[in-house]
Design an enzyme around this catalytic site. Structure first.
Site, PDB file in Angstrom:
ATOM      1  N   HIS A   1       0.811  -1.223   0.000  1.00  0.00           N
ATOM      2  CA  HIS A   1       0.000   0.000   0.000  1.00  0.00           C
ATOM      3  C   HIS A   1       0.847   1.277   0.000  1.00  0.00           C
ATOM      4  CE1 HIS A   1       0.552  -0.677   4.345  1.00  0.00           C
ATOM      5  NE2 HIS A   1       0.336   0.605   4.519  1.00  0.00           N
ATOM      6  N   ASP A   2       2.025   1.248   0.640  1.00  0.00           N
ATOM      7  CA  ASP A   2       2.865   2.449   0.708  1.00  0.00           C
ATOM      8  C   ASP A   2       4.141   2.331  -0.121  1.00  0.00           C
ATOM      9  OD1 ASP A   2       1.497   4.359   2.156  1.00  0.00           O
ATOM     10  OD2 ASP A   2       2.209   3.650   4.102  1.00  0.00           O
TER      11      ASP A   2
ATOM     12  N   LYS B   1       6.264   5.207  -1.323  1.00  0.00           N
ATOM     13  CA  LYS B   1       7.141   5.999  -0.448  1.00  0.00           C
ATOM     14  C   LYS B   1       8.610   5.812  -0.821  1.00  0.00           C
ATOM     15  CE  LYS B   1       4.230   6.699   3.589  1.00  0.00           C
ATOM     16  NZ  LYS B   1       3.973   6.274   4.987  1.00  0.00           N
TER      17      LYS B   1
ATOM     18  N   HIS C   1       3.035   9.741  -2.809  1.00  0.00           N
ATOM     19  CA  HIS C   1       3.383   8.320  -2.727  1.00  0.00           C
ATOM     20  C   HIS C   1       2.256   7.447  -3.281  1.00  0.00           C
ATOM     21  CE1 HIS C   1       1.057   8.235   1.092  1.00  0.00           C
ATOM     22  NE2 HIS C   1       1.015   6.924   0.954  1.00  0.00           N
TER      23      HIS C   1
ATOM     24  N   HIS D   1      -5.664   4.271  -0.930  1.00  0.00           N
ATOM     25  CA  HIS D   1      -5.779   4.033   0.513  1.00  0.00           C
ATOM     26  C   HIS D   1      -5.850   5.300   1.364  1.00  0.00           C
ATOM     27  CE1 HIS D   1      -1.375   4.398   0.220  1.00  0.00           C
ATOM     28  NE2 HIS D   1      -1.329   4.558   1.525  1.00  0.00           N
ATOM     29  N   HIS D   2      -5.667   6.483   0.734  1.00  0.00           N
ATOM     30  CA  HIS D   2      -5.864   7.740   1.475  1.00  0.00           C
ATOM     31  C   HIS D   2      -7.119   8.484   1.026  1.00  0.00           C
ATOM     32  CE1 HIS D   2      -2.223   7.639   3.897  1.00  0.00           C
ATOM     33  NE2 HIS D   2      -1.569   7.209   2.831  1.00  0.00           N
TER      34      HIS D   2
ATOM     35  N   ASP E   1      -5.220   0.582   7.932  1.00  0.00           N
ATOM     36  CA  ASP E   1      -3.954   1.320   7.991  1.00  0.00           C
ATOM     37  C   ASP E   1      -4.023   2.391   9.086  1.00  0.00           C
ATOM     38  OD1 ASP E   1      -1.349   1.901   7.075  1.00  0.00           O
ATOM     39  OD2 ASP E   1      -2.084   3.458   5.718  1.00  0.00           O
TER      40      ASP E   1
HETATM   41 FE   LIG Z   1       0.065   5.772   2.594  1.00  0.00          FE
HETATM   42 FE   LIG Z   2       0.672   1.933   6.228  1.00  0.00          FE
END
Ligand SMILES: [Fe+2]
Ligand SMILES: [Fe+2]
Length: 241
Positions: free
Chosen positions: A90-91, A94, A119, A145-146, A174
């Site tokens: 998911h990240d 980054k 990201h 996811h954000h 998360d």
């Molecule tokens: Fe994230």
């Molecule tokens: Fe996370």
């Protein structure tokens, strides 16, 4: 004539056995490929977790929470399998954020936060071209996811069901994990406080149905957290972000 028929039957049986054996080998090979992909994807998630100085075992916990929540939401068995395999990335975007911003202690400026937000798009662009279900799902999760149920999230400001259910599930788990884990700027919240806050975000940050199912099974989520505690930052040789 009868002898010839017998010989023919024997040949058919031998061929059937051979085919069954080959079929079993193919199924085993396919399982091996899938589990290799799953393990590789999970390891990539852990690499990102370490580099981002996330709290210990964040990837593991979030993956288990996703699996549990998808299962309790009664998504199809294949969906549960896919979201479980894809959540560790998911990240992953980054990895494209510079150290001095990602690892900056203290508050980010508005401009820095705008960079951190990218990201989501970076992760999506890393994964969107894949033809594999798991990696394509990981692309969707990285991108969404954000997002928030009420449309106030990023990067697209999607609303309600325009956000894929994978994105809605990972958004909740998360945040849940961040709330109850150590961060450089805060102590872990008590479970009750995290539950109250998530409950208050029903229909705002989070999909109300997803919140309802999550709350109905909170004891199971708490058990996962006990199995993989986030620990103290200095205990593990890396700070938490
Ligand atoms: Fe994230
Ligand atoms: Fe996370």
């Amino acid at each position: 004539m009868a002898k010839e028929i017998n010989q023919f039957d024997t040949k058919v049986l031998v061929h059937r056995d051979l085919l069954q054996k080959k079929n079993k080998t193919l199924i085993a090979l396919n399982d091996e490929i899938e589990s290799t992909l799953r393990e590789t994807v999970f390891t990539m998630g852990v690499i990102e977790e370490r580099r981002s100085k996330e709290s210990k075992d964040h990837t593991k916990r979030v993956t288990l929470y996703s699996q549990l929540l998808a299962h309790k939401l009664e998504l199809s068995a294949r969906d549960v399998e896919i979201i479980t395999a894809a959540t560790p990335l998911h990240d992953i975007g980054k990895l494209g954020i510079p150290d001095e911003i990602l690892l900056k202690p203290g508050k980010l400026t508005e401009a820095e936060f705008a960079i951190v937000k990218t990201h989501t798009e970076i992760g999506y662009s890393m994964l969107k071209h894949s033809k594999r279900d798991i990696l394509r799902a990981a692309g969707i999760i990285a991108f969404q996811h954000h997002e928030k149920w009420d449309g106030s999230g990023y990067p697209q400001g999607l609303k309600c069901e325009a956000i894929h259910v994978y994105g809605r599930v990972v958004a909740l788990v998360d945040v849940f994990d961040a709330l109850i884990s150590y961060r450089v700027y805060k102590e872990p919240w008590e479970l009750e406080r995290a539950v109250d806050w998530i409950s208050s975000q029903r229909g705002r940050h989070f999909d109300p149905d997803v919140v309802q199912v999550f709350l109905a099974h909170i004891a199971d989520f708490a058990t996962i957290r006990e199995q993989f505690p986030s620990g103290l930052s200095n205990e593990h040789g890396f700070a938490v972000a």
